[in-house]
Design an enzyme around this catalytic site. Structure first.
Site, PDB file in Angstrom:
ATOM      1  N   GLU A 104      29.181  -4.854 -48.694  1.00 32.56           N
ATOM      2  CA  GLU A 104      30.035  -4.785 -47.442  1.00 32.56           C
ATOM      3  C   GLU A 104      30.167  -6.121 -46.644  1.00 32.56           C
ATOM      4  O   GLU A 104      29.721  -6.211 -45.558  1.00 32.56           O
ATOM      5  CB  GLU A 104      29.852  -3.578 -46.619  1.00 32.56           C
ATOM      6  N   GLU A 125      31.062   2.888 -53.820  1.00 29.81           N
ATOM      7  CA  GLU A 125      30.572   3.822 -52.736  1.00 29.81           C
ATOM      8  C   GLU A 125      32.035   4.806 -52.437  1.00 29.81           C
ATOM      9  O   GLU A 125      33.060   4.189 -52.256  1.00 29.81           O
ATOM     10  CB  GLU A 125      30.110   3.204 -51.571  1.00 29.81           C
TER      11      GLU A 125
HETATM   12  C1  BGP Z   1      28.262   1.909 -46.154  1.00 24.85           C
HETATM   13  C2  BGP Z   1      26.807   1.503 -46.744  1.00 24.85           C
HETATM   14  C3  BGP Z   1      25.987   2.480 -47.302  1.00 24.85           C
HETATM   15  C4  BGP Z   1      26.138   3.972 -46.908  1.00 24.85           C
HETATM   16  C5  BGP Z   1      27.339   4.304 -46.382  1.00 24.85           C
HETATM   17  C6  BGP Z   1      27.779   5.530 -45.570  1.00 24.85           C
HETATM   18  O1  BGP Z   1      28.464   1.146 -45.002  1.00 24.85           O
HETATM   19  O2  BGP Z   1      27.148   0.424 -47.681  1.00 24.85           O
HETATM   20  O3  BGP Z   1      24.573   1.891 -47.204  1.00 24.85           O
HETATM   21  O4  BGP Z   1      25.183   4.187 -45.727  1.00 24.85           O
HETATM   22  O5  BGP Z   1      28.283   3.301 -45.548  1.00 24.85           O
HETATM   23  O6  BGP Z   1      27.807   5.189 -44.438  1.00 24.85           O
HETATM   24  P1  BGP Z   1      26.469   6.163 -43.436  1.00 24.85           P
HETATM   25  O7  BGP Z   1      25.276   6.289 -44.263  1.00 24.85           O
HETATM   26  O8  BGP Z   1      26.266   5.620 -42.177  1.00 24.85           O
HETATM   27  O9  BGP Z   1      27.013   7.502 -43.517  1.00 24.85           O
END
Ligand code: BGP
Length: 486
Positions: free
Chosen positions: A190, A384
């Site tokens: 990201e 993701e």
């Molecule tokens: C993205 C990240 C991941 C993952 C995902 C879900 O920003 O790349 O690491 O965490 O978000 O977010 P969260 O874990 O805050 O629900």
């Protein structure tokens, strides 16, 4: 059986990150990373992401003085460091073709300044890759997934210091030299998130930044990351010519709330602003409109002679992104807003939300795929996707997460349409294929996995693994290459 629309070698799998699964934060020579000082804040509204990711020099010092993991859940993850063989066997049982994971920078270089890699860190990842190879799972390796050495944050203010480029290049080359069997690499997770959480993404400590120059400081750090990305792409192509380098974007597909031209212009600029990071990694140059916007905002990137040539000559081979929800924008200052993945958009009245306020929009994934493929004309990978939910472990060890199956089914249907309409999609890894610690809130209770981990937000539990209903559903999806989604 009719033919699936997905390519025969489609990389179905799941994604994790070292700082959210491994635990073992202070063993085998590992140094402190920025994730190890991420404080779990149970009394802060989960929809207030800014408060959750906020950091100060004092909070860092307090975390460094605290050797426990009680309020630092990323120090314990879900103990993947010791249970990786059992977990990888479960991924293989689902039929995974790929696993996206990150290499923790501080397992190899505890402060980031060492000249040679820590052998115990190398050994751990050699064992993980060997285990993956033994069950024919392709690793997709993220080099920087919110895990930079805390030492670099405290001593250099992270990526603000151009010197950190050399430290990152040394780390990446150590990865190439020690893990040459890895075919798919990603530079920065990201890459656009640096403006949303500069400490998590780039080790920038706000109270160390010059008053009123915070945004320029962040964009200068971003320039160092984008330059570093080009350099390590060059090194990968030189050292491992068969391997592929990808970029990784938080795809924040944004809709105009109305057809009022003001809403449309604002939305158009929001999407331009989301894409420019990967524009640089794919096209090898900053978009003119973005440079002009920075100029108008008085932001000087401090680009040095030669930087732009390196970036132009070393671009990525494929494009990857995270997609959870879509956003909406409006020029109306009173428009009701709702949180998303560390963002705050206008509420879309046509979409449902998760318990964390993220708006569920399968069609937005198809739009994102069409848009990114048309823009970049490179193979795409979704690295993701998924929904955080409060799952219930039943007395008999089952978890009935039908809502998660519904989420994935709806998104896979849209993926199928996009592929059928011409998108070159080469893989899909769901986020958090095993329950893990949330990036933004450090919660365990925000579960994403096909596999339940018996642990709560405070770290209590057996840490035993349980197969959710979605485990068996995804196993069938993979077995039929996306044909059978029922
Ligand atoms: C993205 C990240 C991941 C993952 C995902 C879900 O920003 O790349 O690491 O965490 O978000 O977010 P969260 O874990 O805050 O629900």
């Amino acid at each position: 059986m009719p033919e699936s629309i997905f390519p025969k070698d489609f990389l179905w799998g799941g994604a994790v990150a070292a700082n959210q699964v491994e635990g073992a934060w202070n063993v085998a020579g590992k140094g402190l990373s920025v994730a190890d000082v991420a404080l779990y804040k149970p009394n802060v509204d989960v929809k207030n992401y800014k408060a959750h990711v906020a950091i100060t020099s004092q909070a860092i010092q307090e975390a460094m003085d605290d050797q426990t993991d009680t309020y630092y859940p990323k120090r314990r993850g879900v103990d993947f460091y010791h249970r990786y063989e059992e977990d990888i066997d479960l991924f293989a049982e689902m039929g995974f073709k790929a696993l996206r994971l990150s290499i923790a920078w501080t397992r190899l270089f505890p402060t980031g300044k060492e000249q040679t890699a820590n052998p115990e860190g190398i050994d751990f990842y050699k064992r993980v890759f060997a285990k993956l190879r033994s069950v024919n799972i392709e690793p997709i390796v993220t080099l920087s997934h919110y895990e930079m050495p805390l030492y670099l944050a405290v001593s250099n203010n992270g990526w603000v210091d151009r010197e950190v480029i050399d430290d990152f290049v040394r780390f990446c080359n150590a990865c190439y030299d020690n893990f040459p069997e890895v075919k798919y690499w990603l530079t920065f997770n990201e890459v656009d998130s640096i403006v949303r959480h500069p400490f998590t993404t780039a080790g920038i400590i706000p109270d160390k930044c010059e008053e009123g120059k915070e945004l320029e400081t962040i964009y200068r750090a971003l320039h160092h990351q984008l330059l570093a990305s080009a350099i390590v792409t060059r090194d990968l192509h030189t050292k491992l010519p068969e391997a592929k380098m990808g970029c990784m974007l938080t795809k924040l597909e944004t809709y105009a709330r109305t057809c009022a031209p003001e809403d449309v212009e604002l939305t158009f600029k929001k999407n331009l602003d989301n894409h420019f990071y990967t524009d640089v990694q794919v096209f090898g140059e900053y978009p003119r409109l973005i440079l002009r916007r920075m100029d108008l905002e008085g932001i000087d990137l401090n680009i040095q002679p030669g930087d732009l040539d390196i970036m132009k000559e070393n671009t990525v081979d494929f494009v990857t992104f995270s997609y959870y929800m879509s956003m909406t924008e409006s020029a109306d200052p009173d428009a009701e807003r709702t949180p998303g993945n560390t963002v705050l958009g206008v509420k879309n009245p046509y979409l449902p939300s998760t318990d964390w306020g993220w708006q569920i929009d399968p069609k937005g994934l198809k739009i994102s795929l069409l848009e990114l493929y048309d823009r970049y004309k490179k193979p795409l990978m979704i690295v993701e996707n998924g929904m955080g939910a409060k799952d219930i472990l039943e007395e008999d060890g089952t978890i009935h997460d039908l809502y998660r199956i519904d989420y994935f089914r709806a998104h896979f249907e849209q993926m199928r349409e996009a592929v059928n309409e011409g998108v070159d999609l080469i893989g899909y890894t769901s986020w958090g294929c095993i329950d893990l610690v949330s990036a933004s809130t450090s919660q365990m209770s925000k579960r994403y996995g096909f596999i339940y981990v018996d642990a709560d937000d405070e770290g209590n539990g057996t840490y035993d693994r349980f197969k959710k209903d979605s485990f068996y559903w995804y196993q069938k999806v993979i077995r039929t290459n996306g044909l059978d989604l029922n």
